[in-house]
Design a protein around this motif. Structure first.
Motif, PDB file in Angstrom:
ATOM      1  N   ARG A   1     -29.561  12.811  22.802  1.00  0.00           N
ATOM      2  CA  ARG A   1     -30.630  13.516  23.512  1.00  0.00           C
ATOM      3  C   ARG A   1     -30.291  13.805  24.974  1.00  0.00           C
ATOM      4  O   ARG A   1     -30.788  14.770  25.557  1.00  0.00           O
ATOM      5  CB  ARG A   1     -31.921  12.693  23.425  1.00  0.00           C
ATOM      6  CG  ARG A   1     -33.151  13.406  23.932  1.00  0.00           C
ATOM      7  CD  ARG A   1     -33.370  14.806  23.321  1.00  0.00           C
ATOM      8  NE  ARG A   1     -33.421  14.847  21.893  1.00  0.00           N
ATOM      9  CZ  ARG A   1     -34.576  14.826  21.197  1.00  0.00           C
ATOM     10  NH1 ARG A   1     -35.726  14.653  21.811  1.00  0.00           N
ATOM     11  NH2 ARG A   1     -34.568  14.911  19.878  1.00  0.00           N
TER      12      ARG A   1
ATOM     13  N   ARG B   1     -33.545  17.928  10.092  1.00  0.00           N
ATOM     14  CA  ARG B   1     -32.515  16.947  10.525  1.00  0.00           C
ATOM     15  C   ARG B   1     -32.439  15.800   9.518  1.00  0.00           C
ATOM     16  O   ARG B   1     -31.376  15.312   9.163  1.00  0.00           O
ATOM     17  CB  ARG B   1     -32.871  16.431  11.923  1.00  0.00           C
ATOM     18  CG  ARG B   1     -32.908  17.515  12.993  1.00  0.00           C
ATOM     19  CD  ARG B   1     -33.490  17.009  14.277  1.00  0.00           C
ATOM     20  NE  ARG B   1     -34.911  16.628  14.125  1.00  0.00           N
ATOM     21  CZ  ARG B   1     -35.633  16.118  15.130  1.00  0.00           C
ATOM     22  NH1 ARG B   1     -35.070  15.945  16.325  1.00  0.00           N
ATOM     23  NH2 ARG B   1     -36.893  15.796  14.952  1.00  0.00           N
TER      24      ARG B   1
ATOM     25  N   HIS C   1     -44.714  11.493  12.223  1.00  0.00           N
ATOM     26  CA  HIS C   1     -44.225  12.506  13.160  1.00  0.00           C
ATOM     27  C   HIS C   1     -45.380  13.438  13.518  1.00  0.00           C
ATOM     28  O   HIS C   1     -46.240  13.722  12.683  1.00  0.00           O
ATOM     29  CB  HIS C   1     -43.081  13.328  12.540  1.00  0.00           C
ATOM     30  CG  HIS C   1     -42.255  14.018  13.563  1.00  0.00           C
ATOM     31  ND1 HIS C   1     -42.627  15.198  14.140  1.00  0.00           N
ATOM     32  CD2 HIS C   1     -41.107  13.635  14.171  1.00  0.00           C
ATOM     33  CE1 HIS C   1     -41.722  15.566  15.041  1.00  0.00           C
ATOM     34  NE2 HIS C   1     -40.770  14.618  15.064  1.00  0.00           N
TER      35      HIS C   1
ATOM     36  N   PHE D   1     -29.593   7.807  19.839  1.00  0.00           N
ATOM     37  CA  PHE D   1     -30.571   8.807  20.273  1.00  0.00           C
ATOM     38  C   PHE D   1     -30.367   9.132  21.755  1.00  0.00           C
ATOM     39  O   PHE D   1     -30.332  10.288  22.154  1.00  0.00           O
ATOM     40  CB  PHE D   1     -31.993   8.283  20.056  1.00  0.00           C
ATOM     41  CG  PHE D   1     -33.037   9.349  20.289  1.00  0.00           C
ATOM     42  CD1 PHE D   1     -33.513   9.599  21.579  1.00  0.00           C
ATOM     43  CD2 PHE D   1     -33.526  10.103  19.239  1.00  0.00           C
ATOM     44  CE1 PHE D   1     -34.446  10.601  21.805  1.00  0.00           C
ATOM     45  CE2 PHE D   1     -34.475  11.105  19.468  1.00  0.00           C
ATOM     46  CZ  PHE D   1     -34.921  11.349  20.742  1.00  0.00           C
TER      47      PHE D   1
ATOM     48  N   ILE E   1     -29.504  15.340  16.969  1.00  0.00           N
ATOM     49  CA  ILE E   1     -30.553  14.700  17.773  1.00  0.00           C
ATOM     50  C   ILE E   1     -30.538  15.193  19.220  1.00  0.00           C
ATOM     51  O   ILE E   1     -31.349  14.787  20.042  1.00  0.00           O
ATOM     52  CB  ILE E   1     -30.378  13.164  17.703  1.00  0.00           C
ATOM     53  CG1 ILE E   1     -31.695  12.430  17.929  1.00  0.00           C
ATOM     54  CG2 ILE E   1     -29.338  12.678  18.683  1.00  0.00           C
ATOM     55  CD1 ILE E   1     -32.729  12.707  16.883  1.00  0.00           C
TER      56      ILE E   1
ATOM     57  N   HIS F   1     -34.922  18.653  20.850  1.00  0.00           N
ATOM     58  CA  HIS F   1     -35.997  19.012  19.921  1.00  0.00           C
ATOM     59  C   HIS F   1     -37.089  19.747  20.667  1.00  0.00           C
ATOM     60  O   HIS F   1     -38.267  19.530  20.462  1.00  0.00           O
ATOM     61  CB  HIS F   1     -36.538  17.771  19.216  1.00  0.00           C
ATOM     62  CG  HIS F   1     -37.214  18.111  17.916  1.00  0.00           C
ATOM     63  ND1 HIS F   1     -38.528  17.799  17.658  1.00  0.00           N
ATOM     64  CD2 HIS F   1     -36.754  18.753  16.827  1.00  0.00           C
ATOM     65  CE1 HIS F   1     -38.862  18.234  16.462  1.00  0.00           C
ATOM     66  NE2 HIS F   1     -37.775  18.814  15.920  1.00  0.00           N
TER      67      HIS F   1
ATOM     68  N   PHE G   1     -41.130   7.308  20.829  1.00  0.00           N
ATOM     69  CA  PHE G   1     -40.351   8.559  20.885  1.00  0.00           C
ATOM     70  C   PHE G   1     -38.881   8.219  21.049  1.00  0.00           C
ATOM     71  O   PHE G   1     -38.503   7.621  22.059  1.00  0.00           O
ATOM     72  CB  PHE G   1     -40.846   9.433  22.031  1.00  0.00           C
ATOM     73  CG  PHE G   1     -39.802  10.432  22.463  1.00  0.00           C
ATOM     74  CD1 PHE G   1     -39.113  10.264  23.656  1.00  0.00           C
ATOM     75  CD2 PHE G   1     -39.469  11.509  21.650  1.00  0.00           C
ATOM     76  CE1 PHE G   1     -38.135  11.177  24.042  1.00  0.00           C
ATOM     77  CE2 PHE G   1     -38.485  12.423  22.031  1.00  0.00           C
ATOM     78  CZ  PHE G   1     -37.818  12.247  23.237  1.00  0.00           C
TER      79      PHE G   1
ATOM     80  N   VAL H   1     -41.303  17.798  23.801  1.00  0.00           N
ATOM     81  CA  VAL H   1     -41.275  16.344  23.575  1.00  0.00           C
ATOM     82  C   VAL H   1     -41.240  15.612  24.913  1.00  0.00           C
ATOM     83  O   VAL H   1     -40.806  16.174  25.926  1.00  0.00           O
ATOM     84  CB  VAL H   1     -40.069  15.949  22.697  1.00  0.00           C
ATOM     85  CG1 VAL H   1     -40.143  16.635  21.347  1.00  0.00           C
ATOM     86  CG2 VAL H   1     -38.761  16.276  23.391  1.00  0.00           C
TER      87      VAL H   1
ATOM     88  N   VAL I   1     -36.965  11.251  11.951  1.00  0.00           N
ATOM     89  CA  VAL I   1     -35.532  11.333  12.265  1.00  0.00           C
ATOM     90  C   VAL I   1     -35.007  10.008  12.811  1.00  0.00           C
ATOM     91  O   VAL I   1     -33.903   9.582  12.485  1.00  0.00           O
ATOM     92  CB  VAL I   1     -35.266  12.498  13.241  1.00  0.00           C
ATOM     93  CG1 VAL I   1     -35.865  12.246  14.616  1.00  0.00           C
ATOM     94  CG2 VAL I   1     -33.783  12.791  13.333  1.00  0.00           C
TER      95      VAL I   1
END
Ligand code: ACO
Ligand code: LMR
Length: 616
Positions: A578, A500, A489, A574, A411, A414, A449, A418, A539
């Motif tokens: 991220r 993923r 998505h 996440f 994660i 991406h 998101f 984004v 995901v």
């Protein structure tokens, strides 16, 4: 205006030279105990830095300035005429010589030990030449009962109270030793109406002021009726005292003892504690001194054991003769204990404001949920294991650790398109720092998101627990006008599956005992993708349902899982992962030296009214 025999009064103001915060607090506590109108310490002289220090004045706090130069301090506080010199052995001489040149300072206590004799003699000579006083070197200082004390003189607050130093008595005491002084103040308090002034001249061979200097001062002081002195083996200063008594320079009763009489039973010349305490000749022995003092008319006990009884007898005689009117007892204010000391002594307690049940850094090695950090590394807990300890307070099995680490890795990023990466990039290009740019990206994580992990767990558990068939579940969410978190998505679809998601499903199918909530979510996906092929289990959704399956497998109670969902804990996976990518995007922009980004106008539909609607 001080009289020539007075060094200290209850209005004495002093500087402290050096970082001696505890000594400063002890002086201020003594001031407070003596009910002084205002503090004696007016400034710390600390060449390294200025500003101020906070100290207690009773239960209140006061600020004492730090001044980097003696000259500036004397200019700001001309009323200060005492300097307590805590400079080290290396610099104490220079500080003392500099201070002797300051017109407003009259008394200097030199605390350092080990000052070369040549420097001590120079300091003493210059002080005499300037009519100033040096107490020390190698001294703890002295105390003027009810008025002022130097640094750490007189010992603990308990000793000070026991010795009744908070009010003046009739006795003037001087000794070589600071330690014996504290003991002597107690003896004087128990055998007389208490100390008026006590000085420890220090144990060096060449003190800035001698026992006789202070006894002559006490002789002039009408408050002092009885002189008490402790000399010691080594040197010949005590003979000067005998001469002064014989020549009537000293007429007040003097009780005195030269310590170190035990030297005669020890082999060779014994160096006692103080640099000057060694008898090189017969007359320098304690016995010879005591005999000379006795012959001169000084009241000398037969040994230190009956030193106190001689003091007591003499005092009582003076009272009987009407020469001493015993000082009235006063009740001193309570000087509060510092909280830390009181707590250490078990005298106080207070409720805490915070509770931590996951980490304790107080030991030698801090620990995560009881596991010392070195064990965490030695045993290879890894990121997954540390999350288990700090987030779940559990030691989770290796496969669970590997799953968590897989999630964090896949994660992590991406791409720059984004919302999170986009914000970080725009902020970096606007010149914002790392943390601001990172936060800018993290702030886009939410229900659409990256922040759907938590919602997915909640929504699919809702359908699963209520045993809703996929269609029922979808309709129920539609009726509530709620988008199913974890479904849909913008990039991926049935035709373009998200690698993923495939990786996580594969891992779970291989290592988890069962994946009931994943299976339920996949059954829902089969229905949603009939409407649009991009309404896949995304995901976020996959992480959310697999975390629930995993935690259930690890025997977390439903209530614990619900508590995590309520706290939004699932989204933390996440955010954690991220952030790695967002930081990467930040550095990428810095390395590329990208300038300010401004969005192209042709990518914006401008649909602005000719003018505002008028209301009211
Ligand atoms: N649940 C139910 N219906 C949905 C969902 C959903 N999650 N997402 C879209 N739909 C429906 C819409 O209601 C709409 O139906 P309608 O035509 O009857 O009005 C139709 O699908 C198309 O809606 P769009 O918003 O155009 O779909 P889009 O493909 O743009 O949406 C998005 C993608 C934003 C991810 C959306 O699916 C969504 O909001 N999902 C829920 C939040 C979520 O899971 N986000 C995580 C994404 S992955 C990540 O961020 C790492
Ligand atoms: C991501 O992980 O950021 C993506 O799944 C979201 C997206 O829009 O690509």
């Amino acid at each position: 205006m001080k009289k020539d025999y007075e060094l200290f009064t209850n209005e004495t103001k002093a500087f402290i030279y050096g970082e001696q915060l505890r000594a400063a607090q002890r002086m201020l506590d003594f001031d407070y105990l003596c009910k002084r109108k205002d503090p004696s310490v007016v400034a710390l002289i600390t060449p390294e830095r200025g500003g101020f220090e906070k100290f207690f004045w009773g239960t209140k706090e006061i600020r004492v300035p730090r001044i980097t130069s003696l000259k500036e301090a004397a200019a700001r506080f001309p009323e200060a005429d005492v300097l307590v010199n805590f400079a080290s052995q290396r610099s104490a001489y220079d500080v003392t010589i500099e201070t002797l040149e300051v017109p407003t300072i009259r008394t200097i206590a030199v605390i350092a030990e080990g000052i070369p004799e040549r420097q001590s003699r120079r300091m003493a000579a210059l002080a005499k030449e300037k009519g100033k006083w040096i107490i020390g070197p190698a001294t703890v200082g002295g105390v003027k009962a009810g008025c002022f004390k130097i640094g750490n003189a007189a010992g603990t607050m308990e000793n000070i109270k026991e010795a009744k130093l908070y009010r003046p008595g009739s006795v003037g005491f001087v000794s070589v030793s600071g330690g014996l002084s504290n003991e002597a103040y107690n003896i004087v308090a128990r055998t007389t109406d208490g100390l008026n002034e006590g000085i420890a001249i220090g144990g060096d061979a060449y003190p800035g002021s001698t026992l006789l200097d202070h006894l002559l001062r006490f002789e002039k002081n009408p408050e002092i009726k009885l002189l008490v002195c402790l000399g010691e083996v080594g040197g010949t200063k005590e003979y000067e005292i005998a001469e002064a008594v014989k020549s009537k320079k000293i007429q007040k009763p003097l009780v005195m003892w030269a310590t170190g009489t035990c030297a005669k039973v020890l082999p060779g010349q014994v160096q006692f504690g103080h640099a000057g305490a060694k008898a090189n000749t017969a007359e320098e022995t304690a016995d010879a001194k005591n005999e000379a003092l006795r012959k001169a008319g000084v009241i000398v006990p037969t040994s230190f054991d009956d030193y106190h009884s001689k003091i007591k007898e003499t005092y009582e005689r003076l009272v009987k003769e009407g020469k001493i009117v015993p000082a009235k007892e006063v009740s001193p204010p309570n000087v509060p204990l510092d909280y830390a000391q009181a707590k250490a002594e078990g005298l106080v307690r207070r409720p805490t404001n915070f509770v931590s049940t996951i980490c304790d850094e107080r030991g030698d090695v801090h620990n995560y949920c009881g596991v010392p950090i070195d064990t965490v590394i030695e045993k290879g807990y890894g990121i997954g294991g540390v999350i288990g300890l700090l987030w779940f307070k559990k030691e989770i099995p290796p496969y669970a650790c590997r799953f968590i680490e897989m999630v964090v890795q896949i994660i992590a990023d991406h791409g720059p398109a984004v919302s999170g990466a986009h914000n970080t990039i725009v902020a970096a290009r606007a010149g914002k720092d790392l943390i601001s740019s990172l936060v800018s990206g993290v702030l886009t994580i939410g229900p659409r998101f990256g922040g759907a992990v938590n919602g997915a767990a909640e929504h699919f558990l809702y359908g699963f627990r209520n045993q809703l068939a996929p269609r029922e579940f979808i309709d129920a969410m539609k009726t509530k006008n709620v988008r199913i978190q974890g479904i849909g998505h913008r990039l991926h679809s049935l035709e373009n599956p998200d690698a993923r998601v495939e990786l996580m499903k594969g891992f779970a199918k291989k290592h988890f005992k069962a994946t009931p909530l994943l299976d339920y979510a996949l059954s829902v996906e089969q229905v949603t993708t009939q409407k649009k092929n991009n309404l896949i289990l995304n995901v976020d959704g996959c992480i959310g349902v697999l975390l629930v399956d995993l935690l259930k497998e690890l025997r977390f109670a439903d209530s614990e899982i619900d508590e995590m969902i309520k706290a939004g804990l699932f989204n933390a996976f996440f955010v954690l992962g991220r952030s790695i990518g967002l930081i990467g995007h930040y550095f990428d922009q810095i390395r590329l030296e990208q300038d300010l980004y401004r969005h192209p106008l042709d990518d914006i539909l401008y649909d602005v009214p000719k003018g505002p609607e008028k209301v009211g």
